[in-house]
Enzyme design. Structure first.
Site, PDB file in Angstrom:
ATOM      1  N   HIS A  43      -5.503  -3.527   5.491  1.00  0.00           N
ATOM      2  CA  HIS A  43      -5.009  -3.882   4.154  1.00  0.00           C
ATOM      3  C   HIS A  43      -6.147  -4.446   3.302  1.00  0.00           C
ATOM      4  CE1 HIS A  43      -2.195  -5.004   1.046  1.00  0.00           C
ATOM      5  NE2 HIS A  43      -2.508  -6.286   1.147  1.00  0.00           N
TER       6      HIS A  43
ATOM      7  N   ASP B  13       0.836  -1.214   0.000  1.00  0.00           N
ATOM      8  CA  ASP B  13       0.000   0.000   0.000  1.00  0.00           C
ATOM      9  C   ASP B  13       0.864   1.253   0.000  1.00  0.00           C
ATOM     10  OD1 ASP B  13      -2.324  -1.586   0.115  1.00  0.00           O
ATOM     11  OD2 ASP B  13      -2.198  -1.718   2.293  1.00  0.00           O
TER      12      ASP B  13
END
Length: 338
Positions: A200, A173
């Site tokens: 996530h 990310d």
């Protein structure tokens, strides 16, 4: 504050360590024959930080290991096949990386992977708790928002739990946020650092663009668009691969980046900071990703959320219910295990 996140790579990585400072990291990859496992093992084999690489999977590991073992770097490589060989793969390991499990197909959420991957992570972390209880455990297997609570509860069952040593690898990310912001602003992505907090999956992925270094100014429409792209970047790859899998190469890169940071910190390098999904008191749920100062024994200090914008505050508030549900799902899975 986050300059320690700069990514040494290739020759630069090789040059940046004197042999006197090297500790010989013994790293295991569980799920080493898969789409993430193979390129991750290649990146680890390429690093002077790694002295021993042990590869585990339920198929193909002898071949992957034979192939990698011909590379002219110092890490020794050995493949282990099937559950009976797992203990030997883990013995003496400093770091265990777990990309094992099934990938997403188009139309699937990360949570759709839960039933298959929950069992895999529970089995593998139980083996870690028994055979390398002191190792750092880095979990890539999705859904990370549930697999980290699973790992925690499994380690607790075996009396080997240390909250400073179990990490949900959310680094992709951050890598994506750095790349997309750099593209948008015409910057060198290697010089950009955007902390990404929360979880996530989808809207639990919270890029703190207000904390980006160097500082970037984006109008609200651009900010909303790039935030959405960071949150759905995994789905972007799943769609582009059209049924052939999910993000594997970029995930392998991000996994290797996290492992190298961890090993650097274990070797005594100071100021190493990475975001990771861990047991936390930083938000109104039991696990949360924030920037962590890494040290010789794992997490040295949780640096917390820091100063954020109202837009980011709203994203956190919206993410908490989903995070809590995913965490509970993981914890309940271990409670109900036979």
């Amino acid at each position: 504050m986050f300059s320690a996140l700069a990514r040494p790579a290739g020759a630069a990585l090789r040059r940046s360590f004197s042999t006197s400072a090297q500790k010989n990291a013994k790293v295991a990859v569980l799920g080493a024959s898969g789409g993430i496992g193979q390129p991750l093992a290649l990146l680890l084999k390429n690093s002077p930080l790694v002295s021993r690489l042990t590869l585990y999977d339920i198929a193909h590991t002898p071949g992957v290991a034979a192939d990698l073992s011909h590379i002219e770097t110092r890490a020794t490589v050995k493949g282990y096949l099937g559950p009976e060989q797992l203990p030997d793969c883990l013995k003496g390991c400093d770091v265990v990386v777990i990309p094992a499990g099934v990938p997403r197909k188009p139309g699937m959420t990360r949570d759709d992977l839960f039933n298959t991957n929950a069992s895999i992570v529970a089995t593998l972390t139980a083996a870690c708790a028994q055979h390398c209880p002191e190792a750092m455990i880095c979990i890539i297997s999705n859904p990370v928002n549930s697999t980290i609570p699973i790992a925690t509860e499994v380690f607790k069952k075996h009396g080997a739990y240390n909250p400073n040593k179990i990490f949900g690898v959310t680094t992709l990310d951050i890598v994506r946020a750095n790349t997309f912001i750099a593209e948008l602003k015409g910057l060198d992505p290697a010089r950009v650092n955007v902390p990404v907090i929360g979880g996530h999956a989808g809207k639990t992925i919270i890029p703190l663009i207000s904390q980006c270094t160097p500082k970037v100014d984006l109008p609200q429409d651009q900010l909303t668009a790039v935030t959405g792209r960071i949150q759905e970047a995994g789905t972007e790859v799943v769609k582009a691969k059209a049924g052939a899998g999910s993000a594997t190469l970029s995930m392998a890169y991000a996994g290797a980046r996290f492992v190298f940071s961890l090993v650097d910190a274990m070797n005594g390098k100071e100021g190493v900071v990475e975001c990771s999904f861990v047991k936390s008191q930083e938000a109104d749920c039991g696990y949360f990703s924030t920037p962590l100062l890494l040290g010789k024994k794992g997490i040295e200090k949780n640096l917390g959320i820091g100063k954020i914008s109202p837009f980011e505050e709203k994203m956190i508030a919206e993410a908490i219910p989903e995070l809590k549900a995913s965490i509970k799902k993981g914890e309940d899975f271990v409670k109900n295990m036979k």
